[in-house]
Design a protein around this motif. Structure first.
Motif, mmCIF file in Angstrom:
data_model
loop_
_atom_site.group_PDB
_atom_site.id
_atom_site.type_symbol
_atom_site.label_atom_id
_atom_site.label_comp_id
_atom_site.label_asym_id
_atom_site.label_seq_id
_atom_site.Cartn_x
_atom_site.Cartn_y
_atom_site.Cartn_z
ATOM 1 N N TYR A 1 46.882 40.016 43.814
ATOM 2 C CA TYR A 1 46.309 41.367 43.868
ATOM 3 C C TYR A 1 44.829 41.308 44.257
ATOM 4 N N SER A 2 44.543 40.502 45.263
ATOM 5 C CA SER A 2 43.149 40.253 45.649
ATOM 6 C C SER A 2 42.406 41.522 46.073
ATOM 7 N N ALA A 3 43.135 42.506 46.588
ATOM 8 C CA ALA A 3 42.487 43.741 47.046
ATOM 9 C C ALA A 3 41.819 44.491 45.896
ATOM 10 N N TYR A 4 42.330 44.298 44.684
ATOM 11 C CA TYR A 4 41.771 44.982 43.517
ATOM 12 C C TYR A 4 40.632 44.190 42.870
ATOM 13 N N PHE A 5 40.659 42.877 43.061
ATOM 14 C CA PHE A 5 39.723 42.018 42.332
ATOM 15 C C PHE A 5 38.795 41.290 43.314
ATOM 16 N N LEU A 6 37.842 42.037 43.820
ATOM 17 C CA LEU A 6 36.874 41.473 44.760
ATOM 18 C C LEU A 6 35.933 40.530 44.025
ATOM 19 N N GLU A 7 35.373 39.579 44.759
ATOM 20 C CA GLU A 7 34.500 38.591 44.124
ATOM 21 C C GLU A 7 33.161 39.214 43.745
ATOM 22 N N THR A 8 32.876 39.167 42.464
ATOM 23 C CA THR A 8 31.594 39.631 41.936
ATOM 24 C C THR A 8 30.978 38.491 41.146
ATOM 25 N N SER A 9 29.797 38.708 40.671
ATOM 26 C CA SER A 9 29.135 37.679 39.873
ATOM 27 C C SER A 9 29.958 37.345 38.630
ATOM 28 N N LEU A 10 30.546 38.358 38.009
ATOM 29 C CA LEU A 10 31.337 38.121 36.801
ATOM 30 C C LEU A 10 32.621 37.354 37.129
ATOM 31 N N ILE A 11 33.234 37.671 38.249
ATOM 32 C CA ILE A 11 34.433 36.940 38.675
ATOM 33 C C ILE A 11 34.091 35.473 38.935
ATOM 34 N N LYS A 12 32.937 35.231 39.580
ATOM 35 C CA LYS A 12 32.503 33.849 39.823
ATOM 36 C C LYS A 12 32.311 33.117 38.502
ATOM 37 N N PHE A 13 31.713 33.788 37.548
ATOM 38 C CA PHE A 13 31.491 33.162 36.250
ATOM 39 C C PHE A 13 32.816 32.727 35.624
ATOM 40 N N ILE A 14 33.806 33.618 35.640
ATOM 41 C CA ILE A 14 35.106 33.294 35.039
ATOM 42 C C ILE A 14 35.745 32.106 35.755
ATOM 43 N N SER A 15 35.638 32.074 37.069
ATOM 44 C CA SER A 15 36.204 30.970 37.842
ATOM 45 C C SER A 15 35.565 29.641 37.445
ATOM 46 N N TYR A 16 34.244 29.614 37.351
ATOM 47 C CA TYR A 16 33.542 28.390 36.965
ATOM 48 C C TYR A 16 33.804 28.040 35.494
ATOM 49 N N LEU A 17 33.905 29.063 34.662
ATOM 50 C CA LEU A 17 34.169 28.832 33.241
ATOM 51 C C LEU A 17 35.502 28.114 33.051
ATOM 52 N N LEU A 18 36.533 28.586 33.724
ATOM 53 C CA LEU A 18 37.851 27.964 33.592
ATOM 54 C C LEU A 18 37.812 26.502 34.025
ATOM 55 N N LYS A 19 37.079 26.219 35.082
ATOM 56 C CA LYS A 19 36.957 24.821 35.533
ATOM 57 C C LYS A 19 36.230 23.976 34.499
ATOM 58 N N SER A 20 35.167 24.539 33.911
ATOM 59 C CA SER A 20 34.397 23.777 32.913
ATOM 60 C C SER A 20 35.252 23.441 31.698
ATOM 61 N N LEU A 21 36.139 24.370 31.321
ATOM 62 C CA LEU A 21 37.002 24.130 30.168
ATOM 63 C C LEU A 21 38.081 23.100 30.489
ATOM 64 N N GLU A 22 38.553 23.106 31.717
ATOM 65 C CA GLU A 22 39.539 22.099 32.140
ATOM 66 C C GLU A 22 38.950 20.696 32.065
ATOM 67 N N TYR A 23 37.664 20.591 32.398
ATOM 68 C CA TYR A 23 36.999 19.279 32.377
ATOM 69 C C TYR A 23 36.314 18.999 31.039
ATOM 70 N N ASP A 24 36.493 19.943 30.106
ATOM 71 C CA ASP A 24 35.957 19.761 28.747
ATOM 72 C C ASP A 24 34.464 19.465 28.767
ATOM 73 N N SER A 25 33.736 20.284 29.530
ATOM 74 C CA SER A 25 32.298 20.057 29.661
ATOM 75 C C SER A 25 31.503 21.141 28.947
ATOM 76 N N HIS A 26 31.044 20.828 27.746
ATOM 77 C CA HIS A 26 30.250 21.790 26.989
ATOM 78 C C HIS A 26 28.900 22.032 27.666
ATOM 79 N N GLN A 27 28.368 21.006 28.282
ATOM 80 C CA GLN A 27 27.073 21.146 28.961
ATOM 81 C C GLN A 27 27.176 22.179 30.091
ATOM 82 N N VAL A 28 28.220 22.077 30.896
ATOM 83 C CA VAL A 28 28.408 23.031 31.995
ATOM 84 C C VAL A 28 28.635 24.436 31.419
#
Length: 283
Positions: free
Chosen positions: A206-233
């Motif tokens: 549903y990409s048409a509804y969820f355009l990339e914003t600063s908050l969307i970028k944050f969530i994307s990076y957050l999920l990656k940081s949790l996958e790599y178990d990086s508290h520092q990131v």
């Protein structure tokens, strides 16, 4: 003797209902249900209460039926036995007796059951199938925030995505926040898998509804940081996207909870009380 007594009560109540004495029928079922419970005849009490609920729902007396359902749950509480498949199935059957239009307040008996389930079942959050049932009804009533709380604790991640999309169509300017709030709530209970699935489904399908914003970028990076178990990131991201996260006070509170779940970081003073209040209001 008990079966004969039960049938007599059901017949008496049916006569009251035929006379439109709904209150009288409700009080009869309630009084006899309580009597059975005091005598520890829990099966008999629940059978009687289900009969009463069916009769009252059939004539549109949802408030009275909901009241008897609270008493039905009390049987589980007084029986002091653990939750099992039979218990869950019987309760889901009870929920199915109520029309989908049943109001949020009249569904309180489901929340009462979930509180009991948390302490007597195998899941600390309450049985997922019961969360599913409540989420679907809240979704139908367009109580989206409350529905999210229960979808997150259930098993219907795909239906949850459909609800997010539905919600976004009503509030397109808040699409990024609505997606972020759902993802963060999954993370608050340590469910990284469904957090990722929900984010990817919304962004890819549903990409048409969820355009990339600063908050969307944050969530994307957050999920990656949790996958790599990086508290520092994780900490760096919170600082870098502080402005975006100031949009709603709940974002930072959810992140405090996520830090506690994934990195064992104590929730700041006052934060635990705030989170408890937030989740209590949603549930």
């Amino acid at each position: 003797m008990t079966e004969a007594r039960t049938q007599s009560i059901i017949k008496n109540a049916a006569e009251k209902i035929d006379q439109k004495d709904y209150y009288g029928a409700h009080e009869l079922f309630k009084a006899m249900g309580n009597r059975f419970i005091k005598s520890k005849k829990f099966d008999e009490a629940q059978n009687l209460l289900v009969a009463g609920i069916k009769q009252l729902v059939s004539v549109g007396q949802i408030e009275c039926a909901s009241s008897l359902s609270i008493l039905y749950v009390e049987c589980f509480e007084k029986r002091e036995s653990p939750e099992d498949t039979k218990t869950v199935d019987s309760f889901l059957d009870l929920i199915s007796l109520f029309p989908m239009t049943t109001s949020v307040r009249q569904l309180d008996f489901i929340k009462t059951y979930l509180r009991w389930s948390q302490s007597h079942g195998s899941c600390d959050l309450g049985h997922p199938r019961v969360h599913d049932a409540l989420a679907l009804r809240l979704h139908f009533l367009k109580e989206y925030d409350s529905a999210t709380y229960h979808y997150v604790r259930g098993t219907q991640q795909g239906r949850h995505v459909m609800m997010i999309v539905e919600y976004v169509q009503l509030y397109p300017g808040d699409a990024d926040f609505l997606l972020a709030s759902s993802v963060l709530q999954y993370l608050c209970i340590g469910n990284l898998r469904d957090a990722n699935l929900t984010f990817k489904d919304c962004r890819n399908t549903y990409s048409a509804y969820f355009l990339e914003t600063s908050l969307i970028k944050f969530i994307s990076y957050l999920l990656k940081s949790l996958e790599y178990d990086s508290h520092q990131v994780f900490q760096i991201l919170r600082k870098k996207y502080k402005n975006s996260l100031s949009r709603d006070f709940r974002l930072q509170k959810w992140l405090d909870e996520i830090a506690a779940v994934f990195y064992k970081v104590p929730i700041p003073a006052g934060g635990l009380e705030m989170l408890t209040s937030m989740f209590s209001n949603s549930s």
